[in-house]
Design an enzyme around this catalytic site. Structure first.
Site, PDB file in Angstrom:
ATOM      1  N   SER A 114      10.908-111.150  16.515  1.00  0.00           N
ATOM      2  CA  SER A 114      10.225-110.497  14.865  1.00  0.00           C
ATOM      3  C   SER A 114      10.149-109.204  16.038  1.00  0.00           C
ATOM      4  O   SER A 114       9.120-108.275  16.111  1.00  0.00           O
ATOM      5  CB  SER A 114       9.069-110.794  15.362  1.00  0.00           C
ATOM      6  OG  SER A 114       8.145-111.638  16.322  1.00  0.00           O
ATOM      7  N   CYS A 115      10.588-108.514  17.357  1.00  0.00           N
ATOM      8  CA  CYS A 115      10.651-108.240  18.052  1.00  0.00           C
ATOM      9  C   CYS A 115      11.159-106.675  17.310  1.00  0.00           C
ATOM     10  O   CYS A 115      12.384-107.457  16.826  1.00  0.00           O
ATOM     11  CB  CYS A 115      11.014-107.872  19.430  1.00  0.00           C
ATOM     12  SG  CYS A 115      12.874-108.410  19.331  1.00  0.00           S
ATOM     13  N   GLY A 116      11.317-105.394  17.790  1.00  0.00           N
ATOM     14  CA  GLY A 116      12.075-104.198  17.904  1.00  0.00           C
ATOM     15  C   GLY A 116      11.577-103.241  17.620  1.00  0.00           C
ATOM     16  O   GLY A 116      10.285-102.386  18.998  1.00  0.00           O
TER      17      GLY A 116
END
Length: 279
Positions: A114-116
């Protein structure tokens, strides 16, 4: 090498009846990506297509754009203290003369599904570092009915999801709606990297006539990957983030969300949507 699925004993309760049975689960293991021998990133992924994953990751980070910029990709033997090759560490060696750019704004750390990246600096970094500005000339034109058919085509091709129910999928489609490639992974960003990496290996970048469909939401990171690969259309079955919409608007990417049945929302790049009287 690791397997995409594993079996685990499960206590099963159905209508008050208790039993035990093995269940098939999607595998999740860390992959460390090294660049010229130096650690670059660690991501949790489903084993398989690891070299494509590393290649696509480097495209997304602006390090490479073509296969001839790679000298080699290998699993690192002796990556652990006892010298065992875990197949969870890959080393990417760049071809002679290829400059490693400043990637201080990029992840360079442990990442999750879910990173960004965040904020104005990220928008600027993508806009200035992409080698393939979106330039579909003539523009791709997609009828809503064609877009509506893509999720079912994607789902029908998800072989590992059928056994586990626990994977994200990313598919590349032609502008005629033909499924060109599909990858599955526990991390949606990994599935996209695998697609882009395979395209690099086949000499397919930029993907100027392709549609990228993802099975979950459309985060900034996925919009970033589409822009870095020159993909003009990103569609998702769930919602986009605000930063993904900002990036799509600034870069000329068509961004479609909530693609379910005959319904969809177009958040940016609506000029590529062709209605019946225009087709």
């Amino acid at each position: 090498m690791g397997r995409a699925t594993e079996r685990r004993r499960t206590l099963r309760i159905r209508d008050g009846v208790v039993s035990t049975r093995p269940d098939t689960l999607v595998a999740e293991e860390p992959l460390e990506i090294r660049l010229n021998g130096k650690p670059l990133a660690i991501t949790m992924r489903t084993p398989g297509d690891d070299f494509a994953l590393a290649t696509g990751f480097l495209v997304s980070e602006g390090v490479i754009g073509t296969a001839d910029e790679l000298r080699s990709i290998t699993y690192c033997a002796g990556a652990t203290a006892d010298g065992v090759n875990t197949y969870n560490v890959v080393d990417v060696r760049l071809a002679p003369g290829v400059t490693v750019p400043d990637i201080s704004l990029e992840r360079h750390v442990y990442t999750t599904s879910s990173c960004g990246l965040c904020g104005k600096a990220s928008l600027d970094a993508v806009r200035t570092s992409t080698r393939f500005p979106i330039a579909d000339t003539p523009p791709v034109r997609l009828a809503p009915a064609l877009l509506s058919a893509l999720p079912d085509r994607l789902r029908a091709a998800q072989q590992v999801f059928d056994r586990t129910g626990g994977l994200h999928a990313a598919g590349l489609f032609s502008e005629a709606g033909e499924l060109l490639d599909l990858r599955e992974d526990v991390g949606r960003h990994n599935a996209v990297d695998k697609l882009i990496g395979r395209a690099v290996q086949q000499g397919g970048l930029p993907l100027t006539r392709a549609v990228l469909l993802v099975s979950g939401r459309a985060s900034f990171e996925l919009a970033q990957k589409a822009v870095m690969a020159g993909i003009p259309v990103l569609a998702a079955v769930s919602a986009p983030s605000s930063l993904a919409v900002d990036l799509a608007t600034e870069s000329g990417l068509t961004l479609v969300g909530f693609l379910r049945g005959s319904s969809m929302n177009v958040y940016a790049g609506e000029g590529r949507i062709a209605f019946d009287n225009e087709v």
